[in-house]
Design a protein around this motif. Structure first.
Motif, PDB file in Angstrom:
ATOM      1  N   TYR A 199       0.973   4.306   1.590  1.00 42.50           N
ATOM      2  CA  TYR A 199       1.256   4.487   3.344  1.00 42.50           C
ATOM      3  C   TYR A 199       2.766   3.637   3.625  1.00 42.50           C
ATOM      4  CZ  TYR A 199      -1.623   0.729   4.932  1.00 42.50           C
ATOM      5  OH  TYR A 199      -1.955  -0.353   5.306  1.00 42.50           O
ATOM      6  N   LYS A 206       0.741  -1.066  -0.181  1.00 44.08           N
ATOM      7  CA  LYS A 206       0.091   0.208   0.100  1.00 44.08           C
ATOM      8  C   LYS A 206       0.828   0.635   0.389  1.00 44.08           C
ATOM      9  CE  LYS A 206      -3.658  -2.291   0.258  1.00 44.08           C
ATOM     10  NZ  LYS A 206      -4.668  -2.669  -0.643  1.00 44.08           N
ATOM     11  N   SER A 238       1.053   8.018  -6.330  1.00 43.30           N
ATOM     12  CA  SER A 238       1.258   8.160  -4.609  1.00 43.30           C
ATOM     13  C   SER A 238       2.573   8.522  -4.449  1.00 43.30           C
ATOM     14  CB  SER A 238       0.767   7.146  -3.662  1.00 43.30           C
ATOM     15  OG  SER A 238      -0.419   7.895  -3.967  1.00 43.30           O
ATOM     16  N   TYR A 239       3.979   7.181  -5.228  1.00 42.42           N
ATOM     17  CA  TYR A 239       5.160   7.089  -4.661  1.00 42.42           C
ATOM     18  C   TYR A 239       5.923   6.996  -6.119  1.00 42.42           C
ATOM     19  CZ  TYR A 239       8.596   6.462  -0.887  1.00 42.42           C
ATOM     20  OH  TYR A 239       8.861   7.381   0.631  1.00 42.42           O
ATOM     21  N   ASP A 268       7.588   4.564   2.578  1.00 41.04           N
ATOM     22  CA  ASP A 268       8.434   4.540   3.702  1.00 41.04           C
ATOM     23  C   ASP A 268       8.784   3.219   4.458  1.00 41.04           C
ATOM     24  OD1 ASP A 268       8.293   7.619   2.413  1.00 41.04           O
ATOM     25  OD2 ASP A 268       6.975   7.877   4.128  1.00 41.04           O
TER      26      ASP A 268
END
Length: 254
Positions: free
Chosen positions: A68, A66, A92-93, A71
């Motif tokens: 989130y 996912k 998103s990344y 990282d």
């Protein structure tokens, strides 16, 4: 090229099936043992015990966790990344965020969709500056093994995700709604799903094979005073086109 996948949810699992069904050696890891065990029967599947094990054994690693969780995952594997290609599958990344975590490494974005599981994905590929032409060519061949590929500029990766990555869900919703209507008039549900999904697949293929504008193909189906124009009139009244455009807007403006 030996591939690796970290995260075996819907997308990771779909890509893993695509790779393994084409006999591409793939190293797999997910925190959930049941998801790992799903691939025990594949000859080219290597089930490993950690994210780091995937990185150490693969030439290219696809991160399908996912957004989130990126990282934390990158912090966990960054010391093990040497010459491997690290692949993000979420806008998103993006490449900028990957570069911040893995400066100077070989980075790439790949935006597949879940039909990869049946070798029918549409994958957009956006290479970072350290990816060689040879590596890009080999990766395209690998992704092509479970569908079509297209090189996408980094500035367009988000819109690509909105119209291709998300598209299967839109189509499934259309098929489900059309089937509900058919069932309400007496058609058996399994028959409805079969005939509607084939009609969708055939229509999509007509756009590609014919090379004609979708509007022209629509007009070929639409006879004066016929049933199709009545249905189209209703769709226009209910904002069918606007609903699709608004769905894409909602993603682009999030």
């Amino acid at each position: 090229m030996k591939m690796g996948i970290i995260g075996l949810g819907n997308m990771g699992s779909a890509m893993a099936h695509g790779l393994l069904n084409n006999n591409i050696e793939t190293f797999l890891y997910d925190k959930n043992k049941d998801k790992r065990d799903e691939f025990l029967g594949f000859d080219k599947a290597n089930i490993v015990e950690s994210e780091v094990d995937v990185v150490k054994n693969a030439d290219a690693v696809i991160l399908t966790v996912k957004p989130y969780a990126y990282d934390e995952l990158l912090d966990k594997i960054k010391e093990s990344v040497k010459n491997q290609i690290i692949i993000s599958v979420t806008s998103s990344y993006d490449l900028k965020k990957l570069e911040e975590k893995l400066p100077g490494k070989k980075l790439l974005m790949a935006m597949p969709n879940t039909p990869a599981k049946i070798l029918n994905s549409m994958t957009g590929i956006c290479p970072g500056e350290n990816i060689s032409d040879e590596e890009l060519s080999e990766l395209r061949k690998i992704f092509f093994s479970f569908g079509e590929t297209e090189i996408v500029e980094e500035k367009n990766i988000k819109i690509y995700e909105a119209v291709c990555g998300c598209m299967p869900a839109y189509v499934y919703m259309y098929i489900e709604a059309a089937a509900d209507a058919a069932v309400s008039y007496g058609m058996k549900r399994d028959v409805a799903y079969k005939v509607i999904s084939q009609a969708v697949a055939g229509s999509a293929n007509m756009v590609r094979v014919s090379g004609l504008h979708p509007g022209e193909l629509k007009d070929q189906v639409t006879t004066p005073g016929g049933t199709t124009i009545k249905g189209l009139k209703s769709l226009e009244k209910d904002g069918f086109r606007s609903a699709i455009i608004n769905a894409v807007d909602s993603i682009m403006n999030k």
